[in-house]
Design a protein around this motif. Structure first.
Motif, PDB file in Angstrom:
ATOM      1  N   PHE A 121      29.241  21.461  24.182  1.00 60.00           N
ATOM      2  CA  PHE A 121      28.191  21.474  25.207  1.00 60.00           C
ATOM      3  C   PHE A 121      28.721  21.134  26.599  1.00 60.00           C
ATOM      4  CE2 PHE A 121      24.801  20.652  21.851  1.00 60.00           C
ATOM      5  CZ  PHE A 121      24.206  21.888  22.018  1.00 60.00           C
ATOM      6  N   CYS A 122      29.610  20.141  26.668  1.00 65.36           N
ATOM      7  CA  CYS A 122      29.965  19.587  27.984  1.00 65.36           C
ATOM      8  C   CYS A 122      31.271  18.843  27.877  1.00 65.36           C
ATOM      9  CB  CYS A 122      28.868  18.631  28.440  1.00 65.36           C
ATOM     10  SG  CYS A 122      28.832  17.140  27.421  1.00 65.36           S
ATOM     11  N   VAL A 153      31.719  15.617  28.073  1.00 68.32           N
ATOM     12  CA  VAL A 153      31.622  14.265  27.520  1.00 68.32           C
ATOM     13  C   VAL A 153      32.239  14.173  26.126  1.00 68.32           C
ATOM     14  CG1 VAL A 153      30.020  12.484  26.709  1.00 68.32           C
ATOM     15  CG2 VAL A 153      29.580  13.687  28.863  1.00 68.32           C
ATOM     16  N   PHE A 154      31.890  15.127  25.259  1.00 64.89           N
ATOM     17  CA  PHE A 154      32.302  14.999  23.859  1.00 64.89           C
ATOM     18  C   PHE A 154      33.804  15.184  23.665  1.00 64.89           C
ATOM     19  CE2 PHE A 154      27.825  15.548  23.836  1.00 64.89           C
ATOM     20  CZ  PHE A 154      27.412  14.594  22.921  1.00 64.89           C
ATOM     21  N   CYS A 180      28.423  12.854  32.145  1.00 68.79           N
ATOM     22  CA  CYS A 180      27.213  13.468  31.574  1.00 68.79           C
ATOM     23  C   CYS A 180      26.291  13.954  32.685  1.00 68.79           C
ATOM     24  CB  CYS A 180      26.480  12.461  30.691  1.00 68.79           C
ATOM     25  SG  CYS A 180      24.805  12.977  30.264  1.00 68.79           S
ATOM     26  N   HIS A 181      25.841  15.186  32.582  1.00 71.51           N
ATOM     27  CA  HIS A 181      24.936  15.773  33.570  1.00 71.51           C
ATOM     28  C   HIS A 181      23.484  15.801  33.087  1.00 71.51           C
ATOM     29  CE1 HIS A 181      28.686  16.747  35.377  1.00 71.51           C
ATOM     30  NE2 HIS A 181      28.212  17.562  36.263  1.00 71.51           N
ATOM     31  N   ASN A 182      23.228  15.080  32.015  1.00 71.26           N
ATOM     32  CA  ASN A 182      21.866  14.991  31.488  1.00 71.26           C
ATOM     33  C   ASN A 182      21.277  16.371  31.174  1.00 71.26           C
ATOM     34  OD1 ASN A 182      18.572  14.115  32.200  1.00 71.26           O
ATOM     35  ND2 ASN A 182      19.800  12.888  30.821  1.00 71.26           N
ATOM     36  N   CYS A 183      22.081  17.241  30.559  1.00 73.45           N
ATOM     37  CA  CYS A 183      21.571  18.585  30.230  1.00 73.45           C
ATOM     38  C   CYS A 183      20.666  18.525  29.002  1.00 73.45           C
ATOM     39  CB  CYS A 183      22.726  19.546  29.989  1.00 73.45           C
ATOM     40  SG  CYS A 183      23.415  19.433  28.332  1.00 73.45           S
ATOM     41  N   ARG A 184      20.816  17.490  28.206  1.00 71.88           N
ATOM     42  CA  ARG A 184      19.957  17.217  27.061  1.00 71.88           C
ATOM     43  C   ARG A 184      20.216  18.096  25.850  1.00 71.88           C
ATOM     44  NH1 ARG A 184      14.443  15.387  30.115  1.00 71.88           N
ATOM     45  NH2 ARG A 184      15.489  13.964  31.508  1.00 71.88           N
ATOM     46  N   CYS A 201      22.553  17.813  23.773  1.00 69.16           N
ATOM     47  CA  CYS A 201      22.961  16.987  22.638  1.00 69.16           C
ATOM     48  C   CYS A 201      21.796  16.176  22.094  1.00 69.16           C
ATOM     49  CB  CYS A 201      24.112  16.080  23.023  1.00 69.16           C
ATOM     50  SG  CYS A 201      23.647  14.808  24.200  1.00 69.16           S
ATOM     51  N   ILE A 215      21.397  10.332  23.339  1.00 64.87           N
ATOM     52  CA  ILE A 215      22.585  10.241  24.190  1.00 64.87           C
ATOM     53  C   ILE A 215      22.244  10.477  25.665  1.00 64.87           C
ATOM     54  CG2 ILE A 215      24.758  11.455  24.729  1.00 64.87           C
ATOM     55  CD1 ILE A 215      25.183   9.523  22.525  1.00 64.87           C
ATOM     56  N   PRO A 216      21.415  11.477  25.995  1.00 68.85           N
ATOM     57  CA  PRO A 216      21.141  11.677  27.416  1.00 68.85           C
ATOM     58  C   PRO A 216      20.548  10.430  28.073  1.00 68.85           C
ATOM     59  CG  PRO A 216      20.296  13.517  26.128  1.00 68.85           C
ATOM     60  CD  PRO A 216      20.786  12.509  25.150  1.00 68.85           C
TER      61      PRO A 216
HETATM   62  S1  SF4 Z   1      23.090  15.380  27.931  1.00 66.12           S
HETATM   63 FE1  SF4 Z   1      24.582  15.439  26.258  1.00 66.12          FE
HETATM   64  S2  SF4 Z   1      25.326  17.548  26.197  1.00 66.12           S
HETATM   65 FE2  SF4 Z   1      24.302  17.238  28.164  1.00 66.12          FE
HETATM   66  S3  SF4 Z   1      25.889  16.653  29.615  1.00 66.12           S
HETATM   67 FE3  SF4 Z   1      25.053  14.751  28.787  1.00 66.12          FE
HETATM   68  S4  SF4 Z   1      26.315  14.255  27.014  1.00 66.12           S
HETATM   69 FE4  SF4 Z   1      26.717  16.394  27.547  1.00 66.12          FE
END
Ligand code: SF4
Ligand SMILES: Cc1cc2nc3c(=O)[nH]c(=O)nc-3n(C[C@H](O)[C@H](O)[C@H](O)COP(=O)(O)OP(=O)(O)OC[C@H]3O[C@@H](n4cnc5c(N)ncnc54)[C@H](O)[C@@H]3O)c2cc1C
Ligand code: SF4
Lengths: 366, 463
Positions: free
Chosen positions: A32-33, A35-36, A57-61, A63, A79-80
């Protein structure tokens, strides 16, 4: 006396650590991004590691909706939200003075209050410092007065942010910065790669588990609009000092060619972001700063709206009051840079640069 | 009992991968479809929500798969794990059809990612879902909703009424209210019975009550039992289940992937009495992963204890819960409620049997003990470097083998012949192909292939 049987409240960092350790044993969200993949470098997470992950993390949600362990599952992953809490905490902790950060991150009302104070100050300034000569809005406030007010109001907060970033770098264990790291970070930010969902279809913000690119689009309108407006002001300064060409500028001049589309883009971005924020589930972000974030978006919108109105009102009696309002909004934005959502851009970039400087994660196999 | 107001072309029992593939395929063919998902919405998607990949045949690189993986090699891999206990015709059908599944899945919203860190060995054979199985399930629910499929959550089907050679109606309890569902065709995709501990205990013995269930608590085999009671043909060993050794602290249900432990090859594993019971280093972990559930299940109290020292703690995927940690072997044993003296004796004996030599964590290094009754044949290094770490292991059940026997059209039969309007897909019929053992990613392949077949056949039946 009654016994308190509720489980101990974890701090934001402890809660994020609890959740990230579950992710690190799962890793389903790797694509996804950033972070992982970054997470897979560690087995244990120091506070600084979590600060860095949170700012990546861009808070895309993505995850959140993809997670098989969200509540009501007992692992209760979110996680967000967990990373948003750590992120906002880090901005507050690293800002100085911290009390201001806590106030303005959280409270839209405080931001509105600051605006009122700035407004009053500018109306007073317009009345008291009205120059003898000058064209356009310089008829209301002399260029030199403007510079004397705004240059420090811009540079001092920037210096404060610089200090915060230095502390950030220390906290997350950032290494030596190379040009390639900076370029990679800017490339990622320029495309908002981390809001693409990994598949290019965007994030899960306003439509639950369906993907949408609207947040990326509106954010980029806002960001590029803001940068255009900034470039417009900068070009005015260059024309003023470099070429002795003073405002007001005609439509076909750099300040207006940059500023008018920039203002329109910012307005569109504001409208879009406000709409998205009202539709999105607040509980997947840092709930306590919702008000402050909303006020910040509205402030950017107000800057664009009053700026455009000022162009439109050229030569009319409205220039005076509009100028006061516009300058007040810009002043509040500048002064609150270290203490409002505005810092997110600086921290994000720092996080992306730090990430680019680390060894490539093991993603795709060991 | 109330009747559902509408009569559907197709009612699908279950709400996991197989059910959704069937529902989407039938709806695209023009059928009106009702999905009866026994779980409430947050838990929709059965065991499919816990998955990460599916095994896919392909003739050349095809995102996210590398290289090629052709029919014969795939079949060979299947034969190896099932020891020939498979229906070759159905197996070849599943394998061949898997190739067209990948683009079909993408067209219906599923997104893929390169194989996860730590799973390079699967990058050629298994296509990983971006975000895992729950993201796949979400995509299918959205696609189904867009096609007009009706979805009832918390809709537990208790009886599918067989009348001659047709299913006449289904009985369900929807949000606590009994409802009769009328449809012209039915697809059963309600998984195995592993969440019914009573049934497991009857099949396996009382020890099964100590097993942990890795997936959904909603797969209780109610519809499977109901069909078997009505004379449907069955397949698969009713006494067997697929079990792996997982972290003993995992939740009773739904712990999913994170509770797995990859530490065994670098540990010594003892039972409640402090004795070793099997060669921990027999083969690389992916090949031995699946036997340890059974091994632990055969120990007193169905529990094992993996003991590791500081040299090896970083050699495997991180665990979801931190290991127990102590500076001495005795201290570790005491913390894990084992007899410190017994464990000390076992460790001393093991350490004395270790021989110097090169250690290679990623390959069979032949570093073996000498003179032990139960040898450790690879990666045998003495436990001598504190701190020491320990994990409690318990059997975690993935799925059961008993299922409905189907033909190549996914149709369910009784001794009298096919049931004209009944198909089955996914785990509920997987025993038709997986007689024993398991091949990583094959569960989702079976569900996708037979779900699509069932949906197509059902839609054709009502057209
Ligand atoms: S919300 Fe989750 S998937 Fe989205 S950027 Fe943050 S950690 Fe990555
Ligand atoms: C932790 C874990 C990881 C796994 N990883 C993989 C993997 O990576 N790849 C792979 O191929 N396989 C994997 N498997 C196996 C895989 O989950 C199954 O093979 C697959 O999900 C079966 O799909 P299904 O649709 O048949 O069943 P499920 O997805 O289990 O769906 C069954 C559905 O039926 C519903 N249901 C049950 N009873 C009733 C009833 N009476 N009335 C109405 N509805 C009912 C359930 O609520 C559920 O929605 C894994 C299993 C587990 C437990
Ligand atoms: S958010 Fe959930 S699905 Fe994603 S990596 Fe973490 S535990 Fe796994």
């Amino acid at each position: 006396m009654s016994l308190d049987l509720t489980p101990p409240q974890l701090s934001a960092t402890e809660e994020a650590r609890r959740q990230i350790e579950i992710c690190n044993a799962c890793r389903y969200c790797e694509g996804f991004c950033a972070v992982f993949p970054a997470m897979t470098r560690e087995r244990a997470f120091a506070d600084g590691d979590l600060t860095q992950l949170a700012n990546l993390c861009h808070n895309c949600r993505g995850c959140y909706y993809a997670c098989q362990y969200t509540a009501p599952h007992e692992f209760a992953l979110n996680i967000p939200a967990a990373l948003a809490e750590v992120r906002v905490d880090s901005w507050e902790r690293l800002a100085r003075p911290q009390a201001l950060a806590r106030l303005f991150q959280t409270h839209g009302v405080a931001m509105a209050g600051a605006l009122v104070v700035a407004l009053a100050a500018f109306f007073w300034a317009l009345a008291a410092l009205r120059p003898e000569t000058g064209a356009g809005f310089y008829a209301y406030l002399a260029h030199n007065t403007l510079v004397a007010i705004f240059v420090p109001a811009f540079l001092l907060p920037l210096a404060l942010i610089g200090l915060s970033l230095r502390d950030y770098w220390r906290e997350v264990g950032g290494g030596r910065v190379r040009l390639s790291h900076v370029l990679r970070a800017f490339d990622s930010a320029a495309r908002m790669k981390n809001l693409s969902g990994g598949h290019g279809e965007g994030c899960n913000f306003e439509e639950g588990d369906r993907f949408s690119d609207r947040r990326r689009v509106f954010h980029q309108l806002m960001m590029y609009g803001f940068l255009l407006c900034f470039a417009s002001t900068a070009s005015g300064t260059v024309l003023h000092y470099g070429f002795g060409w003073e405002a007001p500028y005609p439509l076909l001049s750099p300040p207006k060619i940059l500023g008018v589309p920039g203002g329109v883009m910012m307005l569109a971005g504001t409208a879009g972001l406000v709409w998205l924020k009202l539709r999105a589930t607040a509980a997947l972000g840092a709930v306590r700063v919702w008000g402050g974030e909303m006020a910040f978006i509205l402030l950017l919108g107000a800057i664009a709206a009053t700026g455009l109105a000022l162009y439109g009102a050229s030569g009319t009696a409205l220039v005076g009051p509009l100028l006061a309002v516009h300058l007040a909004t810009v002043m509040v934005l500048f002064l609150l840079m270290p203490f409002s959502k505005m810092v997110h851009g600086f921290f994000r970039l720092a996080a992306l640069v730090a990430e680019a400087g680390k060894p490539a994660p093991a993603g795709g196999g060991e | 009992m109330k009747d559902w107001p509408e009569t559907f072309d197709l009612a699908v029992v279950g709400g996991g991968n197989a059910a959704l593939c069937a529902a989407i395929t039938a709806a695209e063919a023009g059928a009106s479809v009702l999905v009866l998902e026994g779980a409430p919405a947050p838990y929709r998607g059965g065991n499919s929500r816990h998955t990460r990949n599916f095994r896919c045949m392909h003739r050349g690189p095809m995102f996210p798969l590398t290289g090629a993986y052709e029919e014969e090699e795939y079949l060979h891999d299947l034969m190896l794990v099932t020891k020939g206990k498979t229906d070759e015709g159905l197996a070849r059908l599943a394998i061949r059809s898997s190739e067209e599944c990948l683009p079909w899945m993408q067209a219906h919203g599923v997104r893929f990612q390169p194989s996860l860190s730590g799973t390079l060995s699967l990058s050629r054979t298994n296509a990983f879902f971006l975000g895992g199985g729950k993201a796949l399930v979400n995509a299918y629910y959205n696609t189904a909703a867009d096609l007009g499929v009706k979805i009832a959550y918390d809709a537990q089907v208790s009886h599918v009424h067989l009348d001659g050679d047709r299913i006449a109606w289904a009985e369900a309890e929807i949000a606590g209210h009994p409802v009769t569902v009328q449809a012209r065709a039915f697809v059963l995709a309600s998984g195995g019975f592993q969440a019914d501990l009573d049934w497991l205990a009857r099949a396996w013995g009382p020890a099964a009550r100590n097993f942990l269930i890795r997936g959904t608590p909603y797969n209780r085999g109610v519809v499977l039992r109901d069909m078997l009671d009505q004379g449907a043909d069955s397949v698969g060993d009713p006494t067997q289940c697929h079990a792996v050794a997982i972290d003993g602290r995992a939740p009773k249900y739904d712990g999913g992937i994170v509770t797995r432990l990859d530490c065994v090859p670098f540990s010594i594993v003892v039972n409640r009495n402090g004795d070793r019971f099997y060669d921990e280093g027999e083969d690389v972990w992916p090949k031995r992963y699946a036997i340890w559930g059974r091994l632990v299940a055969a120990q007193p109290d169905q529990v094992g204890y993996a003991l590791i020292d500081a040299k090896s703690i970083d050699l495997f995927m991180p665990s979801v819960f931190p290991p127990v940690k102590a500076d001495t072997i005795e201290g570790l044993a005491a913390q894990m409620n084992l007899d410190p003296q017994a464990v000390r004796r076992t460790v001393d004996g093991f350490n004395a049997a270790c021989r110097p030599g090169p250690f290679h964590p990623t390959e069979l290094d032949g570093l073996r003990t000498e003179g032990l009754e139960i040898a450790k044949t690879n990666w045998a290094r003495p436990l001598d470097t504190p701190p020491f770490y320990g994990y409690q292991l318990r059997p975690g059940v993935t799925f059961t083998y008993l299922g409905l026997k189907v033909d190549a059209r996914a149709q369910v039969h009784t001794a009298a012949g096919p049931i004209r309007n009944l198909w089955a897909a996914g785990e509920i019929m997987a025993g038709s192909i997986l007689g024993q053992g398991y091949l990583a990613g094959f569960g989702m392949t079976i569900g996708t292939v037979f779900g699509r077949i069932a949906g197509k056949e059902a839609a054709a039946h009502v057209a």
